[in-house]
Every structure is written in structure tokens, then in C-alpha cells.
Design an enzyme around this catalytic site. Sequence first.
Site, short mmCIF file in Angstrom:
data_model
loop_
_atom_site.label_atom_id
_atom_site.label_comp_id
_atom_site.label_asym_id
_atom_site.label_seq_id
_atom_site.Cartn_x
_atom_site.Cartn_y
_atom_site.Cartn_z
N HIS A 29 -7.97 -1.74 -7.61
CA HIS A 29 -7.21 -1.47 -6.38
C HIS A 29 -5.92 -0.76 -6.74
CE1 HIS A 29 -6.12 -5.46 -7.91
NE2 HIS A 29 -4.89 -5.21 -7.50
N MET A 30 -5.42 -0.04 -5.75
CA MET A 30 -4.15 0.67 -5.87
C MET A 30 -3.20 0.07 -4.84
SD MET A 30 -3.69 4.76 -5.28
CE MET A 30 -4.36 5.30 -6.86
N ASN A 36 -2.25 -2.20 -11.38
CA ASN A 36 -2.07 -3.19 -12.43
C ASN A 36 -3.38 -3.35 -13.18
OD1 ASN A 36 0.59 -3.73 -11.62
ND2 ASN A 36 -0.09 -5.21 -10.09
N ARG A 96 -3.89 -4.62 4.41
CA ARG A 96 -2.56 -5.10 4.04
C ARG A 96 -2.65 -6.22 3.01
NH1 ARG A 96 0.96 -2.30 6.91
NH2 ARG A 96 0.32 -1.66 9.01
N ASP A 97 -1.75 -6.18 2.04
CA ASP A 97 -1.69 -7.25 1.04
C ASP A 97 -1.29 -8.54 1.74
OD1 ASP A 97 -1.22 -7.20 -2.34
OD2 ASP A 97 -0.62 -8.98 -1.20
N ILE A 98 -1.96 -9.62 1.38
CA ILE A 98 -1.73 -10.91 2.04
C ILE A 98 -0.36 -11.50 1.67
CG2 ILE A 98 -2.78 -12.44 0.31
CD1 ILE A 98 -4.34 -13.75 2.66
N VAL A 133 -6.48 -9.79 -9.30
CA VAL A 133 -7.80 -9.63 -8.67
C VAL A 133 -8.54 -8.55 -9.45
CG1 VAL A 133 -9.04 -8.94 -6.59
CG2 VAL A 133 -6.97 -10.34 -6.38
#
Length: 113
Positions: free
Chosen positions: A99-100, A86, A28-30, A95
Site C-alpha cells: 500500500h501507498m 513502508n 481512508r486510513d482507520i 499490514v
Amino acid sequence: MSCIFCKIIAGEAPAAILYRDEQVIAFRDIHPIASTHILIVPLRHISSVNELEEADAALVGHMALAAKQLAVQEGVAGRGYRLIMNTGPEGGQSVFHLHMHLIAGKSARSLLG
Ligand code: AMP
Ligand code: ZN
């Protein structure tokens, strides 16, 4: 090792890990921007889409399939979601480990207009 995602992969930094296999990890994204916000990350450090090579085509496909499976697990597959990679500073990348983003829920709808 300064890469935060490499640290998560190595178990040296905490994360809410949802999935892991021999190629990718998902957590999970923080700082979630929607009710579902998950990152699908290759175990191998690749800085961005710009560094992808032909030999990585299957890996990127695998990331998309992992995202699809996670969308089912999260119960958002039917309503829909966004998959975003991104790339570079002006692409909003912060970062520099590939990543997706899997983003779903009400606020996901307004993301790209
Ligand atoms: P991007 O801006 O596309 O590079 O996305 C990086 C994402 O990683 C952001 O949405 C951050 O909130 C997220 N992030 C940064 N550090 C962590 C962490 N330690 N655990 C989970 N997500 C993180
Ligand atoms: Zn890394």
C-alpha cells in the site's frame, strides 16, 4: 483469508472507500495521522515492495497516478503531500499487503523532519 486489505477489497470488511478501478482501491486510513490520510492498495495481494517484480512496474506507476488524482480530489495537491510505502518490520510496515500512504495536512509536514 486473514489479510485485512484483501477483506476490504472483497467487501468483507468495512472501509471508507474513495476510489476503485480494475487495479487499485483507495480508502481512508482507520487511524489517520494527518487531516488527509488515504491508502492506495493494489487489488492483487502483494506482500510488500520486496515482492515487486519487473512486471509490476506499471501497477506501481498506476498507484502513484491514483494518489495524484486523490490529492486533487482532497484539495491538497497545491499545498503538497507525502507518498510513503513502508517496507518490512523496521520500515514500519504493519499490514503486509502492499500500500501507498497519501498523507497531507499540517501534521504531514513533520513526518520525516
Ligand atoms: P503500514 O504501517 O505502512 O503497514 O500501514 C498500515 C496502515 O493501515 C496503518 O496506517 C493502519 O492504520 C491502516 N489500517 C489497518 N487496518 C485498517 C483498516 N481496517 N481500514 C483502514 N486502514 C487500516
Ligand atoms: Zn491482501
